[in-house]
Design an enzyme around this catalytic site. Structure first.
Site, short mmCIF file in Angstrom:
data_model
loop_
_atom_site.label_atom_id
_atom_site.label_comp_id
_atom_site.label_asym_id
_atom_site.label_seq_id
_atom_site.Cartn_x
_atom_site.Cartn_y
_atom_site.Cartn_z
N SER A 1 0.83 -1.20 0.00
CA SER A 1 0.00 0.00 0.00
C SER A 1 0.87 1.26 0.00
O SER A 1 2.09 1.20 0.21
CB SER A 1 -0.91 0.02 1.23
OG SER A 1 -0.13 0.22 2.41
N LYS A 2 0.22 2.39 -0.22
CA LYS A 2 0.91 3.67 -0.16
C LYS A 2 1.54 3.88 1.21
O LYS A 2 2.66 4.40 1.33
CB LYS A 2 -0.09 4.79 -0.47
CG LYS A 2 0.50 6.21 -0.36
CD LYS A 2 -0.57 7.26 -0.56
CE LYS A 2 -0.02 8.66 -0.29
NZ LYS A 2 -1.06 9.70 -0.40
#
Length: 500
Positions: free
Chosen positions: A262-263
């Site tokens: 994920s970011k």
């Protein structure tokens, strides 16, 4: 393959392109080019509430930066456009009505409040509410209402959706190129909404219609779409269309190996997760990665070439790629290995190309230098670099006279007799008529031998005063580059500044 291969990358413009989406685009591109086919870009923007301005341009720029441009898409119109779903919305209603006429879909008039009531009732009993064969005749739709009632509701302009009528008591046998045979019991499928009350299709309907009309032969997408495979296959059956072949790619996992990348993982770990910068998030391009390195490491995230080879050009990837060698299990993202790929690609670059990039960095530092001299420095230091940005730390002393000397090195190398020894070395250098690396090295070595000194007495402190610390390539190469006058000056500067 008998028919021409046509694949598509179909992102939603809801934000920046994640590195996982970029890998999906890359695998589509490699497969298409391997088989002499076409790679299409389709923008799936039916959900206008989530549309983010600039996201479409970002996607296109990212593909171009990586060297995997699309053959057909926005701005490259082919015969099956337009390539934005928002510009195709007039098509979808007719196809939804065709499914109703064929008995594969139905109007549903249930309000959001009614459906929420049913969900809560089921939750209270420890069950999950699914709108399908076991309750659709008890709900408000064109299967439970008479034709007159349905007609009256439609004429009155009552809100409705169009749902797919999933079959009962069937076993679907599906095939995935990566995962093999998959069996699905149709009794567990819900009657998905195909057409919404706002006049827009859902992803499922638009996706199938567009893939058919765009003559897509292979759908290569992430494994998060596996649960939709049964519905999509049923839609092809309902329309009497030939379905494309499907391949669902494994997830890209966190560096720790558990969960999808994920970011936030990038923010915590200090590494990019987007190809290009977006708002405050730095992309791989801006972090100093070469596009060839990004393509290289992405290709090996989930794909195994079957050999020990790790460094691939795009042409080599096209030649070697096959969906059959894509793994079923998730691929762990390794930022350190990605840096290694960039280091390998940096070594492959010509000194001239790297020098042009380094020149921009030097300008920012206020340093002007001839291109040929910058190229020479790059040739001396690049094997120690991972990014072009490393060149300054590795070689700033080629351009700027050091005014500080590393404390630890001074304590270790600067002895009581060091200033006198270096004064004599400075005089030796000053008397050289030919200031070339080989001659400098030979003369200094001969002088050390004549003086019956150890190399440790002379060379380490000489490096310290020239460079400022104990690093750098061959010392005589540095001396030749900075020249006689600068070399002697640096020796005298250090003698004056450091303790005698």
């Amino acid at each position: 393959m008998s028919e021409k291969v046509r694949v598509r990358f179909a992102p939603s413009p809801t934000g920046p392109l994640h590195i996982g989406g970029l890998r999906t685009a890359l695998f589509n591109y490699l497969f298409a080019k391997k088989h002499g086919g076409d790679f299409l870009l389709r923008i799936e923007d039916t959900d206008q509430n989530r549309y983010v301005p600039g996201a479409e341009d970002y996607i296109i720029n990212a593909l171009n930066w990586c060297g995997i441009p699309f053959d057909e898409g926005p701005g490259k119109e082919g015969s099956v456009g337009p390539y934005r779903q928002s510009e195709r919305k007039a098509l979808y209603r007719d196809y939804a009505l065709k499914l109703i006429n064929k008995g594969w879909a139905y109007y549903a008039f249930d309000s959001a409040e009614t459906l929420e009531h049913h969900r809560k009732e089921h939750e209270a009993e420890g069950k999950t509410f699914i709108y399908n064969w076991h309750n659709r005749l008890k709900l408000t739709n064109s299967l439970s209402l008479s034709e007159d009632e349905v007609s009256a509701r439609l004429k009155a302009g009552e809100d409705y959706v169009i749902r797919f009528k999933s079959p009962k008591d069937e076993t679907l046998v599906l095939n995935d190129i990566i995962r093999g045979e998959i069996k699905i019991d149709t009794n567990i499928l819900d009657d998905k909404v195909l057409f919404k009350s706002d006049g827009m299709p859902t992803y499922h309907l638009a996706n199938i219609v567009d893939d058919h009309l765009m003559q897509i032969t292979h759908v290569i997408r992430g494994e998060e779409w596996l649960p939709s495979l049964a519905l999509h296959q049923l839609l092809y059956t309902a329309f009497d269309w030939q379905a494309p072949q499907f391949a669902h790619l494994p997830l890209i996992m966190k560096p720790v190996g558990k969960g999808k990348l994920s970011k936030r993982d990038g923010e915590k770990g200090g590494f990019p997760v987007f190809p290009l910068s977006w708002n405050e998030s730095v992309g791989y391009k801006e972090a100093g990665f070469f596009p060839e390195a990004v393509v290289n490491f992405l290709a090996l995230l989930g794909w195994n070439p079957g050999t020990e080879q790790e460094i691939f050009t795009l042409e080599e990837l096209i030649h070697s790629f096959s969906l059959e060698r894509v793994n079923k299990s998730g691929a762990r993202f390794d930022p350190d290995k990605n840096n290694w790929y960039n280091q390998q690609w940096l070594q492959r670059k010509s000194d001239g190309e790297l020098a042009r990039s380094f020149q921009q960095l030097l300008k920012e530092k206020g340093v002007t230098c001839e291109a040929s001299r910058i190229e020479k420095v790059v040739g001396l230091i690049k094997e120690r670099a991972t990014f072009v940005a490393d060149f300054w730390d590795l070689g700033s002393y080629f351009f700027v006279t050091p005014t500080n000397w590393d404390d630890k090195s001074v304590k270790k190398q600067w002895k009581e007799d060091t200033p006198k020894i270096l004064e004599k070395v400075a005089a030796l250098l000053e008397n050289l008529s030919d200031f070339q690396s080989e001659i400098i090295e030979t003369q200094v070595k001969e002088w050390i031998a004549d003086q019956e000194l150890s190399f440790g007495k002379v060379m380490p402190p000489l490096r310290l005063v020239i460079v400022g610390e104990m690093k750098g390539p061959h010392l005589s190469d540095i001396l030749e580059f900075i020249g006689k006058e600068e070399s002697v000056k640096r020796i005298h500067n250090a003698i004056a500044a450091l303790p005698n």
